[in-house]
Write an enzyme that holds these catalytic residues in place. Structure first.
Site, PDB file in Angstrom:
ATOM      1  N   LYS A 269      15.096  10.672   5.492  1.00  0.00           N
ATOM      2  CA  LYS A 269      14.567   9.637   5.846  1.00  0.00           C
ATOM      3  C   LYS A 269      15.395   9.033   6.935  1.00  0.00           C
ATOM      4  O   LYS A 269      15.070   8.501   8.058  1.00  0.00           O
ATOM      5  CB  LYS A 269      14.416   8.482   4.833  1.00  0.00           C
ATOM      6  CG  LYS A 269      13.176   8.619   4.088  1.00  0.00           C
ATOM      7  CD  LYS A 269      12.709   7.232   3.324  1.00  0.00           C
ATOM      8  CE  LYS A 269      11.442   7.512   2.510  1.00  0.00           C
ATOM      9  NZ  LYS A 269      11.276   6.388   1.532  1.00  0.00           N
TER      10      LYS A 269
ATOM     11  N   LYS B  31       6.022  18.299   2.210  1.00  0.00           N
ATOM     12  CA  LYS B  31       5.355  17.460   1.122  1.00  0.00           C
ATOM     13  C   LYS B  31       4.163  16.752   2.056  1.00  0.00           C
ATOM     14  O   LYS B  31       4.262  16.082   3.059  1.00  0.00           O
ATOM     15  CB  LYS B  31       6.334  16.450   0.614  1.00  0.00           C
ATOM     16  CG  LYS B  31       5.989  15.605  -0.811  1.00  0.00           C
ATOM     17  CD  LYS B  31       7.113  14.711  -1.034  1.00  0.00           C
ATOM     18  CE  LYS B  31       6.981  13.648  -0.188  1.00  0.00           C
ATOM     19  NZ  LYS B  31       7.583  12.424  -0.716  1.00  0.00           N
TER      20      LYS B  31
ATOM     21  N   LYS C 124       2.566   9.640   2.898  1.00  0.00           N
ATOM     22  CA  LYS C 124       1.754   8.673   3.430  1.00  0.00           C
ATOM     23  C   LYS C 124       2.212   7.903   4.643  1.00  0.00           C
ATOM     24  O   LYS C 124       1.456   7.514   5.153  1.00  0.00           O
ATOM     25  CB  LYS C 124       1.731   7.540   2.347  1.00  0.00           C
ATOM     26  CG  LYS C 124       3.011   6.826   1.645  1.00  0.00           C
ATOM     27  CD  LYS C 124       2.807   5.680   0.874  1.00  0.00           C
ATOM     28  CE  LYS C 124       3.885   5.571  -0.204  1.00  0.00           C
ATOM     29  NZ  LYS C 124       5.081   5.739  -0.231  1.00  0.00           N
TER      30      LYS C 124
HETATM   31  P1  TYM Z   1       6.707   6.876  -3.225  1.00  0.00           P
HETATM   32  O1  TYM Z   1       6.013   5.585  -3.004  1.00  0.00           O
HETATM   33  O2  TYM Z   1       7.163   7.600  -2.234  1.00  0.00           O
HETATM   34  O3  TYM Z   1       5.529   7.557  -4.205  1.00  0.00           O
HETATM   35  C1  TYM Z   1       5.027   7.254  -5.448  1.00  0.00           C
HETATM   36  C2  TYM Z   1       4.740   8.314  -6.432  1.00  0.00           C
HETATM   37  O4  TYM Z   1       4.049   9.105  -6.167  1.00  0.00           O
HETATM   38  C3  TYM Z   1       4.616  10.454  -6.164  1.00  0.00           C
HETATM   39  N1  TYM Z   1       4.479  11.132  -4.656  1.00  0.00           N
HETATM   40  C4  TYM Z   1       3.783  12.654  -5.017  1.00  0.00           C
HETATM   41  N2  TYM Z   1       3.588  13.291  -6.015  1.00  0.00           N
HETATM   42  C5  TYM Z   1       3.326  14.607  -5.628  1.00  0.00           C
HETATM   43  N3  TYM Z   1       2.928  15.018  -4.559  1.00  0.00           N
HETATM   44  C6  TYM Z   1       3.152  14.238  -3.482  1.00  0.00           C
HETATM   45  N4  TYM Z   1       3.049  14.627  -2.214  1.00  0.00           N
HETATM   46  C7  TYM Z   1       3.642  12.951  -3.642  1.00  0.00           C
HETATM   47  N5  TYM Z   1       3.915  11.863  -2.791  1.00  0.00           N
HETATM   48  C8  TYM Z   1       4.240  11.133  -3.512  1.00  0.00           C
HETATM   49  C9  TYM Z   1       6.195  10.229  -6.036  1.00  0.00           C
HETATM   50  O5  TYM Z   1       7.119  11.312  -6.459  1.00  0.00           O
HETATM   51  C10 TYM Z   1       6.131   8.880  -6.823  1.00  0.00           C
HETATM   52  O6  TYM Z   1       6.108   9.124  -8.133  1.00  0.00           O
HETATM   53  N6  TYM Z   1      11.193   5.462  -4.987  1.00  0.00           N
HETATM   54  C11 TYM Z   1       9.842   5.599  -5.388  1.00  0.00           C
HETATM   55  C12 TYM Z   1       9.240   4.390  -5.753  1.00  0.00           C
HETATM   56  C13 TYM Z   1      10.127   3.699  -6.684  1.00  0.00           C
HETATM   57  C14 TYM Z   1       9.889   3.801  -8.338  1.00  0.00           C
HETATM   58  C15 TYM Z   1      10.646   2.958  -8.866  1.00  0.00           C
HETATM   59  C16 TYM Z   1       9.324   4.917  -9.031  1.00  0.00           C
HETATM   60  C17 TYM Z   1      10.652   2.612  -6.825  1.00  0.00           C
HETATM   61  N7  TYM Z   1      11.122   2.281  -8.019  1.00  0.00           N
HETATM   62  C18 TYM Z   1      10.932   3.118 -10.043  1.00  0.00           C
HETATM   63  C19 TYM Z   1       9.299   4.946 -10.334  1.00  0.00           C
HETATM   64  C20 TYM Z   1      10.308   3.984 -10.799  1.00  0.00           C
HETATM   65  C21 TYM Z   1       8.982   6.209  -4.111  1.00  0.00           C
HETATM   66  O7  TYM Z   1       9.380   5.999  -2.999  1.00  0.00           O
HETATM   67  O8  TYM Z   1       7.744   6.501  -4.508  1.00  0.00           O
END
Ligand code: TYM
Length: 345
Positions: free
Chosen positions: A127, A209, A212
């Site tokens: 990032k 990957k 979004k």
């Molecule tokens: P984030 O918002 O990037 O993504 C949310 C969840 O979706 C999964 N994900 C994917 N899985 C498979 N293939 C993909 N292309 C893909 N894109 C996204 C992510 O692995 C995630 O599970 N740091 C985290 C958010 C967060 C969080 C937490 C998660 C903040 N606090 C506490 C769990 C527990 C994040 O940025 O996810």
């Protein structure tokens, strides 16, 4: 029901439901990757676990956000959780910034985290490369806030995609460190990462990957995309020059990614998919079938999402109730932490 044994002060032991927590950052429209890596498991696990799902708006601002858009996407994400099958009667659905205990705990944990631990995080490196004009301290300490999100509810299990594994490892280390330095306080959380679908790849660049925040919309299937948009994107997905439908992530990343999408929606194994398309009309026929299958899977989610978003008051009520429940729990854990840390009550 997934349960664990808890011992109370009077020496009595009783079984309690295990807890799961997870969240998504409203920094863009949710994609099929979010369903594949996380949301479908949340839905599956919510009946067995005491479940909390939050929209992590405070995480989103580690990258510059337009305020009106952040508000919209926060509500969109919550609505999408419900549209995909999260039942607010069973699970606590809330917005991270409504529960200030997360950031309060994060500060305590920040003071227990080494600089080196944060600088090793691959997501920080990625990032900060992508947003080199805004490498802020929040981006650096973001995984500590994520650890706080999890530990403040003593979550046992965290259903996430593969990219969150390293962050989870930090949460585990911090829980163990606090427990060791003071006394047993936090549950050490386990990740729950799907064997297939933990990393859905971009449609045009299948070695990276699906994300979004990708500026090229052709790379992602958004959960708000129409049938036509989904079908067109999948038909135009980049594949190699072969003709056979064979799963091989290294040699055929594009086809393997589409096979993964197909598996998510119908649970067929890769061997079954290979068999289904053996001797068929090649990639075009395969893409056509996958495109319609994905469109058919996303359609009811999108339709339900539109209905939920049409009733703003009802959605906000769910989130207010969720925040109240979550706060009650987080407050108790934070109070313990403050006391052990040496803060005056
Ligand atoms: P984030 O918002 O990037 O993504 C949310 C969840 O979706 C999964 N994900 C994917 N899985 C498979 N293939 C993909 N292309 C893909 N894109 C996204 C992510 O692995 C995630 O599970 N740091 C985290 C958010 C967060 C969080 C937490 C998660 C903040 N606090 C506490 C769990 C527990 C994040 O940025 O996810």
């Amino acid at each position: 029901m997934a349960s664990k044994i808890r011992h109370c002060a009077l020496g009595v032991s009783f079984a309690v439901m295990k807890t799961i927590l997870s969240g998504m950052a409203p920094s863009g429209e949710l994609t099929f990757g979010h369903i594949a890596g996380a949301l479908r498991n949340w839905v599956k696990l919510q009946s067995e676990f005491d479940s909390l799902f939050c929209v992590v708006d405070q995480h989103a601002i580690t990258v510059r956000q337009e305020p009106a858009m952040l508000r919209k996407r926060t509500l969109d994400a919550a609505a999408m959780y419900i549209a995909a099958g999260i039942d607010p009667e069973k699970s606590t659905v809330f917005i991270q910034s409504h529960v200030p205990e997360h950031v309060q705990l994060a500060w305590v944990l920040t003071c227990m985290t080494g600089m080196g631990e944060c600088s090793r995080m691959t997501q920080f490196k990625d990032k900060s490369d992508r947003h080199s004009d805004n490498v802020n301290v929040g981006l650096f300490t973001y995984p500590i806030l994520m650890a706080a999100d999890i530990l403040v509810y003593n979550a046992d299990l965290v259903p996430v995609g593969e990219d969150q594994k390293q962050h989870l490892e930090l949460a585990r280390n911090l829980a163990e460190r606090f427990n060791h330095r003071y006394s047993d306080t936090f549950t050490v959380p386990e990740p729950y990462i799907p064997e297939v679908g933990g990393r859905i790849m971009s449609l045009q660049e299948p070695t990276k990957k699906m994300s979004k925040s990708d500026p090229n919309e052709k790379n992602s299937i958004y959960l708000v995309d129409t049938d036509e948009q989904i079908i067109n994107k999948i038909k135009r997905a980049v594949t190699d020059s072969g003709t056979e439908i064979i799963y091989d992530e290294k040699l055929r990343p594009g086809i393997s990614n589409l096979m993964t999408l197909y598996h998510i929606v119908n649970n067929k194994s890769f061997a079954e998919i290979e068999q289904e398309f053996k001797g068929s009309g090649g990639y075009a026929e395969f893409k056509e079938t996958v495109a319609h299958a994905i469109a058919g899977y996303v359609r009811p989610i999108r339709e339900r999402f539109i209905e939920i978003r049409a009733d703003d008051a009802a959605l906000r009520k769910i989130l207010a109730d969720g925040a109240e429940k979550a706060r009650g729990r987080a407050r108790k854990v934070l109070r313990k932490v403050y006391k052990k840390t040496g803060f005056i009550e």
